[in-house]
Design an enzyme around this catalytic site. Structure first.
Site, PDB file in Angstrom:
ATOM      1  N   GLU A 173       0.848  -1.189   0.000  1.00  0.00           N
ATOM      2  CA  GLU A 173       0.000   0.000   0.000  1.00  0.00           C
ATOM      3  C   GLU A 173       0.883   1.238   0.000  1.00  0.00           C
ATOM      4  O   GLU A 173       2.115   1.153   0.088  1.00  0.00           O
ATOM      5  CB  GLU A 173      -0.943   0.000   1.205  1.00  0.00           C
ATOM      6  CG  GLU A 173      -1.983  -1.120   1.151  1.00  0.00           C
ATOM      7  CD  GLU A 173      -2.952  -1.092   2.312  1.00  0.00           C
ATOM      8  OE1 GLU A 173      -2.850  -0.189   3.163  1.00  0.00           O
ATOM      9  OE2 GLU A 173      -3.807  -1.989   2.390  1.00  0.00           O
TER      10      GLU A 173
ATOM     11  N   ARG B 167      -0.207   8.925   9.332  1.00  0.00           N
ATOM     12  CA  ARG B 167      -0.132   7.474   9.534  1.00  0.00           C
ATOM     13  C   ARG B 167       0.203   6.742   8.247  1.00  0.00           C
ATOM     14  O   ARG B 167      -0.409   6.968   7.211  1.00  0.00           O
ATOM     15  CB  ARG B 167      -1.475   6.959  10.074  1.00  0.00           C
ATOM     16  CG  ARG B 167      -1.545   5.448  10.208  1.00  0.00           C
ATOM     17  CD  ARG B 167      -2.892   5.024  10.761  1.00  0.00           C
ATOM     18  NE  ARG B 167      -3.979   5.275   9.832  1.00  0.00           N
ATOM     19  CZ  ARG B 167      -4.464   4.375   8.977  1.00  0.00           C
ATOM     20  NH1 ARG B 167      -3.920   3.174   8.911  1.00  0.00           N
ATOM     21  NH2 ARG B 167      -5.474   4.675   8.191  1.00  0.00           N
TER      22      ARG B 167
ATOM     23  N   HIS C 217     -10.515  10.319   7.762  1.00  0.00           N
ATOM     24  CA  HIS C 217     -10.348   8.872   7.876  1.00  0.00           C
ATOM     25  C   HIS C 217      -9.719   8.438   9.192  1.00  0.00           C
ATOM     26  O   HIS C 217     -10.160   7.467   9.805  1.00  0.00           O
ATOM     27  CB  HIS C 217      -9.493   8.366   6.714  1.00  0.00           C
ATOM     28  CG  HIS C 217      -9.260   6.885   6.722  1.00  0.00           C
ATOM     29  ND1 HIS C 217     -10.290   5.967   6.762  1.00  0.00           N
ATOM     30  CD2 HIS C 217      -8.114   6.154   6.695  1.00  0.00           C
ATOM     31  CE1 HIS C 217      -9.787   4.738   6.758  1.00  0.00           C
ATOM     32  NE2 HIS C 217      -8.469   4.824   6.734  1.00  0.00           N
TER      33      HIS C 217
END
Length: 565
Positions: A132, A407, A372
């Site tokens: 990712e 993050r 998010h």
């Protein structure tokens, strides 16, 4: 011009406790962090009580699609994972916390497998690992293609269900924790040690209404702040309850200005509110591309990793591209990946899109950034301890320093897993050796607060316009002024329909968190990670520091800057 000091109430307006329970440790929240802590404590302290706002499996963990990151491949290493995490965190991660995360992470994931979590595997039986954004190696373990959080939650809830009859553990579902109970203040007027919680139980059971649970330690695992904003990928329960309660109890909070806006959230129109469908970063990890509304792919010219750049980079690039094209969304194009692959790898996302008449295999998917994840929270050490004796925090509500300003994808589940175990072990050891004892709670001084539930939509608009994706001094000052004008004793205001109840308590928490977030974003005069100031658009080396905040004995918000690490 000096800003007026921000003042917040130190407690919520609520009825007195109609019942009392006791436990050695109270765990608040039932995501990966809360469940891990409760299960670990069950055999290590005489009595643990788990409180959750909804049903056991209703936390944010269930919604995690992408996976859990750990250096599980022999070709990978914790050192490489550490480097990628520090890079994504934009120079303000705590390196010691990241070291703990990446070195202990692989063992914790293997323990999840041993507990029954069914991760996807290859033909050789080894875990299937993918990549990712921000990761330099394939290190994302996933389950059910894109249902990792749901599978982890299922496995942990099953473990808890198996011991429901154990007298050493009690679960209270559908309960909103109102405030942390604190002992008598010291000579400086600051609250004493945390010694339990007050909570309001809604629904069936032997307990209802407002009660108190006394405990030698409280472990907050309440998740994030998504409902501060009008659109978020977070569930409806994410109203910042734990962060607000810790702030009122005198705990130090940090990095709160760093809010992660996921770049690719399903866009269904400007008027859509509430929890929005996330299009996992894993889709881009498998090769999906971002196109503007004119069909132009734009990320390769923005960052060497293109669509796999850190989330803040992708989110800001999308916002700028939308401005340049006069559009309110861009497109995610996964069509070239093939029908068979997409249906096998992303079944949950595919079904969710089909419900909106969008076919991931044949259509362009409209997306835009939405809130998010919150990188900040209750400041803790490497054992989960906060600045207030007896109070621990784990998961998204905590600020371990792992995430810094942004993050890294799929580090959140790992953080909850690693630090919940550490916190539970520390609580157990301190209960056993007498380091944690039961204190007598006292009511904190000052007037209690209650904000009318009807103010929620206004609060969310203020958050969007002030500490939103792109911020400015003018927008933040305007938001701060409007926030200060919202009545915080609505139950005593003539003509206002408001009473101490769930909707008002949640809205009061949202008001306090939005006020805190706005103040922190105004103070950090630079752009870094999830904090972007259009009036200070570059990273300032002088701000390679962490911004910490707390309420003093008079409820005034105070801040201090501390070196990284």
């Amino acid at each position: 011009m000096d800003r007026e000091p921000v003042r917040l109430a130190r407690r919520l307006a609520a009825p007195g406790a109609g019942w009392t329970a006791e436990a050695d440790a109270v765990v608040v929240g039932s995501g990966i962090a809360g469940l891990t802590a409760a299960l670990r404590l069950r055999t290590r302290v005489p009595k643990v009580l788990l409180v959750t706002k909804g049903a056991l499996a209703s936390g944010s963990t269930v919604w995690a699609q992408g996976g859990i990151a750990a250096a599980l491949d022999p070709a990978d290493s914790p050192a490489a994972h550490l480097t990628d995490t520090l890079t994504a965190g934009a120079e303000v991660c705590d390196p010691a916390a990241v070291e703990v995360l990446v070195t202990e992470g692989p063992a914790r994931v293997r323990e999840l497998v041993a507990l029954g979590a069914d991760f996807d595997t290859g033909a050789d039986g080894a875990l299937s690992l993918t990549r990712e954004g921000g990761h330099g190696a394939d290190r994302i373990a996933h389950a059910g293609g894109d249902a990792t959080g749901a599978e982890i939650s299922r496995a942990l809830v099953a473990q808890l269900d198996a011991v429901r009859e154990d007298p050493g553990i009690e679960v209270i579902e559908h309960a909103l924790v109102l405030d942390l109970l604190t002992a008598a203040p010291g000579p400086d007027g600051e609250p004493g040690p945390v010694c339990g919680v007050t909570l309001h139980v809604i629904g069936e059971g032997t307990r209802d209404g407002v009660g108190a649970v006394l405990g030698k330690a409280v472990v907050l695992a309440t998740g994030g702040i998504g409902q501060v904003y009008p659109s978020s990928t977070n569930p409806a329960q994410a109203t910042g309850d734990g962060l607000a309660a810790a702030l009122r109890a005198g705990a130090e909070v940090g990095d709160v200005e760093f809010v992660q806006f996921h770049p690719t959230v399903l866009w269904l129109g400007a008027g859509v509110k509430g929890q929005l469908a996330l299009i996992s970063e894993a889709v881009r990890g498998e090769g999906a591309m971002l196109l503007d509304t004119e069909g132009v792919r734009f990320m390769p010219e923005v960052h060497p990793l293109a669509e796999l750049a850190p989330r803040d980079v992708v989110a800001h690039a999308i916002v700028r591209r939308m401005a340049a094209t006069g559009s309110d969304h861009v497109y995610l194009d996964a069509r070239h990946l093939g029908v068979e692959f997409l249906r096998r790898r992303f079944p949950t996302i595919g079904e969710r899109l089909l419900a909106e008449s969008i076919d991931l295999t044949t259509d362009l998917v409209p997306v835009a950034p939405a809130q998010h994840y919150h990188s900040g929270g209750v400041v803790t050490d490497l054992l989960g301890r906060s600045s207030v004796e007896g109070l621990y925090a784990v998961g998204e509500v905590a600020c371990t320093g792992v995430h810094g300003a942004n993050r890294l994808a799929s580090n959140s589940l790992l953080e909850g897993l690693v630090f919940a175990r550490r916190a539970a072990d520390d609580v157990a050891a301190r209960v056993a050796d007498g380091g944690l004892v039961q204190h007598e709670p006292v009511e904190r001084a000052g007037e209690p607060a209650l904000v009318a539930a009807t103010a929620r939509t206004r609060l969310q608009r203020l958050a969007q316009r002030g500490p939103g994706v792109i911020r400015s001094a003018e927008g933040l000052a305007s938001a701060a002024t409007a926030l200060a004008r919202i009545p915080v004793r609505a139950h005593e205001q003539p003509g206002v329909v408001a009473a101490p109840q769930t909707a008002e308590w949640e809205t009061t928490n949202l008001h306090q968190v939005t006020t805190l977030l706005t103040a922190a974003a105004a103070e950090r005069t630079e752009s870094r990670g999830g904090h972007f100031r259009e009036d200070h658009p570059v990273r300032d080396p002088a701000w390679r520091e962490r911004l910490l905040a707390r309420l003093d004995a008079d409820g005034r918000l105070t801040t201090r800057r501390v070196p990284v690490g």
